[in-house]
Design an enzyme around this catalytic site. Structure first.
Site, PDB file in Angstrom:
ATOM      1  N   CYS A 131      41.995  28.834 -14.802  1.00  0.00           N
ATOM      2  CA  CYS A 131      43.280  28.158 -15.267  1.00  0.00           C
ATOM      3  C   CYS A 131      44.069  29.018 -15.902  1.00  0.00           C
ATOM      4  O   CYS A 131      44.987  29.246 -16.121  1.00  0.00           O
ATOM      5  CB  CYS A 131      42.785  26.575 -15.986  1.00  0.00           C
ATOM      6  SG  CYS A 131      41.574  27.040 -16.534  1.00  0.00           S
ATOM      7  N   HIS A 242      46.999  24.685 -21.847  1.00  0.00           N
ATOM      8  CA  HIS A 242      46.528  26.042 -22.039  1.00  0.00           C
ATOM      9  C   HIS A 242      47.829  26.951 -23.094  1.00  0.00           C
ATOM     10  O   HIS A 242      48.758  27.074 -22.524  1.00  0.00           O
ATOM     11  CB  HIS A 242      45.657  26.632 -20.919  1.00  0.00           C
ATOM     12  CG  HIS A 242      44.793  26.291 -20.175  1.00  0.00           C
ATOM     13  ND1 HIS A 242      43.787  24.917 -21.661  1.00  0.00           N
ATOM     14  CD2 HIS A 242      43.425  26.736 -20.460  1.00  0.00           C
ATOM     15  CE1 HIS A 242      42.712  24.818 -20.807  1.00  0.00           C
ATOM     16  NE2 HIS A 242      42.447  25.586 -19.751  1.00  0.00           N
TER      17      HIS A 242
HETATM   18  N1  LIG Z   1      40.062  20.743 -15.674  1.00  0.00           N
HETATM   19  C1  LIG Z   1      41.245  22.225 -15.523  1.00  0.00           C
HETATM   20  O1  LIG Z   1      41.583  21.947 -16.595  1.00  0.00           O
HETATM   21  C2  LIG Z   1      40.346  22.861 -14.804  1.00  0.00           C
HETATM   22  C3  LIG Z   1      41.219  24.300 -13.984  1.00  0.00           C
HETATM   23  C4  LIG Z   1      40.503  25.235 -13.620  1.00  0.00           C
HETATM   24  C5  LIG Z   1      39.934  24.847 -12.303  1.00  0.00           C
HETATM   25  N2  LIG Z   1      38.786  24.102 -12.661  1.00  0.00           N
HETATM   26  C6  LIG Z   1      37.342  23.276 -12.331  1.00  0.00           C
HETATM   27  O2  LIG Z   1      38.379  22.502 -11.194  1.00  0.00           O
HETATM   28  C7  LIG Z   1      37.009  21.814 -10.120  1.00  0.00           C
HETATM   29  C8  LIG Z   1      36.842  19.953 -11.283  1.00  0.00           C
HETATM   30  O3  LIG Z   1      37.390  20.481 -12.552  1.00  0.00           O
HETATM   31  P1  LIG Z   1      37.922  18.463 -13.296  1.00  0.00           P
HETATM   32  O4  LIG Z   1      38.162  18.606 -14.693  1.00  0.00           O
HETATM   33  O5  LIG Z   1      38.616  17.838 -12.629  1.00  0.00           O
HETATM   34  O6  LIG Z   1      36.537  17.798 -13.320  1.00  0.00           O
HETATM   35  P2  LIG Z   1      35.377  16.586 -13.284  1.00  0.00           P
HETATM   36  O7  LIG Z   1      37.156  15.690 -13.934  1.00  0.00           O
HETATM   37  O8  LIG Z   1      34.567  16.126 -14.210  1.00  0.00           O
HETATM   38  O9  LIG Z   1      36.018  16.124 -11.797  1.00  0.00           O
HETATM   39  C9  LIG Z   1      34.726  16.544 -11.233  1.00  0.00           C
HETATM   40  C10 LIG Z   1      34.977  16.087 -10.222  1.00  0.00           C
HETATM   41  O10 LIG Z   1      34.004  16.702  -9.277  1.00  0.00           O
HETATM   42  C11 LIG Z   1      32.949  15.650  -8.261  1.00  0.00           C
HETATM   43  N3  LIG Z   1      31.880  16.447  -8.603  1.00  0.00           N
HETATM   44  C12 LIG Z   1      30.736  16.469  -8.693  1.00  0.00           C
HETATM   45  N4  LIG Z   1      29.645  16.920  -8.125  1.00  0.00           N
HETATM   46  C13 LIG Z   1      30.133  16.724  -6.802  1.00  0.00           C
HETATM   47  C14 LIG Z   1      28.941  16.571  -6.072  1.00  0.00           C
HETATM   48  N5  LIG Z   1      28.063  16.983  -5.732  1.00  0.00           N
HETATM   49  N6  LIG Z   1      29.640  15.977  -4.991  1.00  0.00           N
HETATM   50  C15 LIG Z   1      31.316  15.768  -4.575  1.00  0.00           C
HETATM   51  N7  LIG Z   1      31.806  15.436  -5.153  1.00  0.00           N
HETATM   52  C16 LIG Z   1      31.305  16.015  -6.898  1.00  0.00           C
HETATM   53  C17 LIG Z   1      33.618  14.706  -9.174  1.00  0.00           C
HETATM   54  O11 LIG Z   1      32.417  12.761  -8.595  1.00  0.00           O
HETATM   55  P3  LIG Z   1      32.184  11.842  -9.230  1.00  0.00           P
HETATM   56  O12 LIG Z   1      33.189  11.186 -10.014  1.00  0.00           O
HETATM   57  O13 LIG Z   1      31.689  11.040  -7.879  1.00  0.00           O
HETATM   58  O14 LIG Z   1      31.317  12.648  -9.987  1.00  0.00           O
HETATM   59  C18 LIG Z   1      34.336  14.717  -9.633  1.00  0.00           C
HETATM   60  O15 LIG Z   1      35.781  14.182  -8.533  1.00  0.00           O
HETATM   61  C19 LIG Z   1      35.699  22.458 -11.746  1.00  0.00           C
HETATM   62  O16 LIG Z   1      34.680  23.542 -10.748  1.00  0.00           O
HETATM   63  C20 LIG Z   1      36.526  23.142 -12.948  1.00  0.00           C
HETATM   64  O17 LIG Z   1      35.978  24.193 -13.050  1.00  0.00           O
HETATM   65  C21 LIG Z   1      38.960  22.484 -13.361  1.00  0.00           C
END
Ligand SMILES: NC(=O)c1ccc[n+]([C@@H]2O[C@H](COP(=O)([O-])OP(=O)(O)OC[C@H]3O[C@@H](n4cnc5c(N)ncnc54)[C@H](OP(=O)(O)O)[C@@H]3O)[C@@H](O)[C@H]2O)c1
Length: 333
Positions: A131, A242
Site C-alpha cells: 500500500c 496513509h
Molecule cells: N488493509 C490494507 O490497507 C491493505 C493494503 C495492501 C495490502 N493488503 C493486504 O491485503 C490482504 C488482506 O488485507 P485486509 O486488510 O483485507 O485483511 P482482513 O480485513 O483481515 O481480511 C482478511 C480476509 O482474508 C480471508 N482469509 C484469511 N485467511 C484465509 C484463509 N486461510 N483462506 C481463505 N481466506 C482467508 C478472511 O476471510 P475470513 O473472514 O473467512 O477469515 C478475510 O476475508 C493482506 O494480504 C494484506 O497484507 C492490505
C-alpha cells in the site's frame, strides 16, 4: 468476464466488491471466497446479497480474473491452483511481488506489461504492490521521468486499516479505554501513540514493511541498485489513509514549477502547488487519487525535492489498484 474475490469478507475484499459493482465488464456477479470462518456470510452487490463460500480446489474453475486479498499463506497456496485453472490472479499479498516471473503493477506506471485476457489465454499471477509503495511510486515516477531520481528517502505514517479489520477493531477498543492484552496485534499501545515497527524484525535492524518499499519501488520503476531507497515505516492511530514524507534526490536540479507540472499531469495524482498546502488522511479517505502536497525544493540542495504524499490505503493502496489491473486484463482502460 467471470471473476471471484478470495478474502471477500476482509477490509480490502469488501472494497474490491464495491469497485467491481461499478464495472461493466463483469458478465455475472463475482464468486465470493473466504475461509471456513466467514462461509455463509452475505455481502451486498448491486442491490442483491451474495453468499460467501469457503475456498477449495474447485473454486476457480471457469473464471477469467480472480482478485486475491486473503494474506500471503492463502496466496501461496491458491495462486498456482487458480492460475492452473486458467484464471489471471491479481494478488494483493506480498507472496509473489518479488518473484521474477510475476509482474508488479501500478497501472499508471507500468500497466503496459499487461495483455488483455482473451480466448485461449493461459492463467497467471500479477502482483499488486504494498500500500505505501503504490502511493510513493505514484509520486516518484513522474519526477523520475523528468529529473531522473537517484535517491528516495521515506517516512510513512500508516493507518491502522492497513493491518486489516482485526487491527481496526483493536484500535477502536483501545480508544475506548481497553488496555492492550497479551495477544495485541501491536507491539505497544496503538491509541494516542506512534509505532515505528510494522511487520517482522529483519536481521539488518529494519522491519519487514520498510524493505518492501525499496524493493518494490525499484521493480515498478524498472530500476536496479542505482536507485537508493531508505524507509522508516510508522503506524499511527488513524483509522484510514496513509501519509508519507518523501524526499527525492535527482540527477538534474529540480525546478519547483516543473515538478508540480509533472506531478499534476500524471493520471491519478492531484497536487497543491502552494508549498504550504497539503491534504490529510481524513480528507483523502474514500478518494481514488494520490495527493501530493508540501512540494518544495530543499533549501540546501537544489537536486532534492520534499513531498507530502497521502492516499486511501484501501483504495489506491490496495483494492482500487487491483481492480485497475483487472480493468486492463478485461481490455478496459
Ligand atoms: N488493509 C490494507 O490497507 C491493505 C493494503 C495492501 C495490502 N493488503 C493486504 O491485503 C490482504 C488482506 O488485507 P485486509 O486488510 O483485507 O485483511 P482482513 O480485513 O483481515 O481480511 C482478511 C480476509 O482474508 C480471508 N482469509 C484469511 N485467511 C484465509 C484463509 N486461510 N483462506 C481463505 N481466506 C482467508 C478472511 O476471510 P475470513 O473472514 O473467512 O477469515 C478475510 O476475508 C493482506 O494480504 C494484506 O497484507 C492490505
Amino acid at each position: 468476464m467471470k471473476t471471484a474475490i478470495l478474502g471477500a469478507s476482509g477490509l480490502v475484499g469488501r472494497t474490491m466488491l464495491e469497485l467491481l459493482a461499478e464495472r461493466q465488464w463483469l458478465s455475472e456477479p463475482p464468486r465470493l471466497l473466504v475461509s471456513g470462518r466467514s462461509a455463509g456470510a452475505e455481502l451486498p452487490f448491486r442491490g442483491e446479497k451474495l453468499v460467501c463460500t469457503e475456498v477449495g480446489p474447485d473454486s476457480f474453475e471457469g473464471l477469467d480474473i480472480v482478485l486475491f486479498s486473503a494474506g500471503g499463506g492463502p496466496s501461496r497456496k491458491w495462486g498456482p491452483i487458480a492460475a492452473a485453472a486458467g484464471a489471471q490472479v491479481v494478488d494483493n499479498s506480498s507472496a509473489w511481488r518479488m518473484d521474477s516471473d510475476t509482474p508488479l503493477v501500478v497501472p499508471e506506471i507500468n500497466g503496459g506489461l499487461l495483455r488483455p485476457v482473451g480466448p485461449g489465454s493461459s492463467g497467471g499471477i500479477i502482483a499488486n504492490p504494498n500500500c505505501s509503495t503504490i502511493q510513493i511510486a505514484m509520486a516518484v515516477a513522474p519526477l523520475d521521468r523528468v529529473f531522473g531520481v537517484r535517491e528516495t528517502q521515506v517516512t510513512t505514517l500508516q493507518a491502522v486499516s492497513g493491518g486489516g479489520q482485526a487491527a481496526l477493531a483493536e484500535l477502536k477498543a483501545q480508544n475506548e479505554g481497553q488496555a492492550p492484552g497479551p495477544d495485541s496485534l501491536f507491539p505497544r499501545p496503538m491509541a494516542h501513540n506512534v509505532l515505528p515497527a510494522i511487520g517482522a524484525k529483519e536481521d539488518d535492524g529494519s522491519y519487514e514493511e520498510e524493505g518492501k518499499v525499496g524493493r518494490e519501488l525499484r521493480k515498478i520503476l524498472g530500476r536496479g541498485a542505482d536507485l537508493q531507497v531508505s524507509c522508516t515505516a510508522t503506524r499511527v492511530p488513524v483509522f484510514n489513509g496513509h501519509s508519507a514524507a518523501v524526499r527525492v534526490v535527482c540527477e538534474k536540479p529540480v525546478d519547483q514549477a516543473a515538478a508540480c507540472d509533472a506531478l499534476a499531469a500524471w493520471p491519478g495524482v492531484v497536487i497543491t502547488r502552494d508549498p504550504h498546502d497539503f491534504a490529510t488522511a481524513q480528507e483523502m479517505s474514500g478518494r481514488n487519487e494520490v495527493h501530493v502536497g508540501r512540494i518544495r525544493v530543499e533549501a540546501d540542495n537544489p537536486h532534492a525535492l520534499l513531498l507530502w504524499v497521502v492516499a486511501d490505503n484501501l483504495l489506491k493502496g490496495a483494492a482500487l489498484n487491483a481492480v485497475q489491473i483487472a480493468d486492463l486484463l478485461a481490455g478496459q482502460k
